[in-house]
Design an enzyme around this catalytic site. Sequence first.
Site, short mmCIF file in Angstrom:
data_model
loop_
_atom_site.label_atom_id
_atom_site.label_comp_id
_atom_site.label_asym_id
_atom_site.label_seq_id
_atom_site.Cartn_x
_atom_site.Cartn_y
_atom_site.Cartn_z
N LYS A 1 1.05 -1.01 -0.01
CA LYS A 1 -0.01 0.05 -0.10
C LYS A 1 1.06 1.17 -0.16
CE LYS A 1 -3.54 -2.70 -0.28
NZ LYS A 1 -4.60 -3.26 0.64
C1 LIG Z 1 -5.43 -3.85 1.23
C2 LIG Z 1 -7.02 -3.82 1.29
C3 LIG Z 1 -7.90 -4.26 2.19
C4 LIG Z 1 -7.42 -4.78 3.49
O1 LIG Z 1 -6.16 -4.41 4.19
P1 LIG Z 1 -5.32 -5.17 5.07
O2 LIG Z 1 -4.57 -4.30 5.73
O3 LIG Z 1 -4.62 -6.16 4.14
O4 LIG Z 1 -6.13 -6.01 5.96
C5 LIG Z 1 -9.12 -3.66 2.27
N1 LIG Z 1 -9.59 -3.13 1.17
C6 LIG Z 1 -8.85 -2.86 0.08
C7 LIG Z 1 -9.47 -1.96 -1.03
C8 LIG Z 1 -7.63 -3.32 0.02
O5 LIG Z 1 -6.68 -2.90 -1.01
#
Ligand SMILES: *Cc1c(COP(=O)(O)O)cnc(C)c1O
Length: 398
Positions: free
Chosen positions: A197
């Site tokens: 991310k």
């Molecule tokens: C990565 C992601 C999540 C979940 O995040 P985590 O930290 O992996 O639990 C939720 N929604 C979207 C759109 C994502 O890309």
Amino acid sequence: MFRNTLALNGGAPIRNHFLPYSRQQIAPEDIAAVETCLKSDWLTTGPFLNAFETQLATISERRYCAGVSNGTAALHAAYHAAGISDRDEVIVPAITFAATANAALYLNAIPVFADIAPDTILITPDTVAPLITPATKAIVAVDFAGQPCNYEALSGIAAEHNLILIADCCHSLGATYNGRPTGALADLAVYSFHPVKPITTGEGGAVVTDNADYYERICRFRNHGITTDHHQRQKENKWHYEMVELGFNYRLSDIQAAVGLSQSNRLQSMLARRTEIAHQYDQAFSGYAQLSPLRTRPRIDHSYHLYVIRLQVDHLSEGRDTVFQALRAEGIGVNVHYLPVYRHPYYQQLFKSFTPNCPVADKIYQEILSLPIYSAMTDNDVQDVIQAMYKVLEAFQV
Ligand SMILES: *Cc1c(COP(=O)(O)O)cnc(C)c1O
């Protein structure tokens, strides 16, 4: 073998070292921050968490921020704070990471899948409005790939029907719409700090809001449903605490927050690098008949969490799956984001014979590919991706 023989067919690959679609960028400051934390008094819920939350609230132009253990926990906490519970309907995009919908199931609510626009993979007022029923409680907008949704229109619909608008900004930290951060444009907004991310804490997440009541509910929810935290108890010289609802241990540690705070200081430069890479792709593929990048909406700044292209399958002898395999064989870590959530076996079973009517999502899913993009990519890496795309798409040209 000739260089233009596909690696899939035994030719030499463009790269010998596999290029992932994404990965973290860790700087010496991040490592130093962890050391500082480990030598301090607090390993969890301490001064680094406070500082990271304050920073995220500022970046998001929001009053409150609560750090939690991951983005999925952030969605769970945000939905809970919004009062989503048994049999409530929650409108979510057909194409998103499964957690967006799963968090509704955690609360015994029902995810209702909205179709997406073919050129942006975003939900729109037109795909959301027809799904609203008396049981609808919330709309969840996902800024797919890092491109902000049309929050103006979506908040209009939410207001008209007395619904809560939640933004899943797991892709869009740092993105803006009309000059405002995506985290500022809904009742509650959610971030993830997974390594792929925009910024990372290893695992981590956060919810931002202007609503004090939501904020309090989230703080309680992340700490077992207990009303006061240990700092408050220490200050007041009290051992007594009360658990008033069923919560979870969804806390973010101070070690993680130290990394996040340090990463967030570089958010702008990391976004600038992602944007540079996206523009190199845009240029390389402009006027290229075999593919089209997603459309960029006006008045936005994109965070380019993903660079997604649609294959123009009419111009290719092979489908997406073979193109994917061919690019992987060339050493390029392309990926697919995402299978429509209701196509996962778990959802197929859950919904029994019912399949949500999202023809655009089902069609687009067959055409999408995510190309590698992350701030630590070099210009040579970018050129390798472009050359591999040319090589594969020309081999499959019709
Ligand atoms: C990565 C992601 C999540 C979940 O995040 P985590 O930290 O992996 O639990 C939720 N929604 C979207 C759109 C994502 O890309």
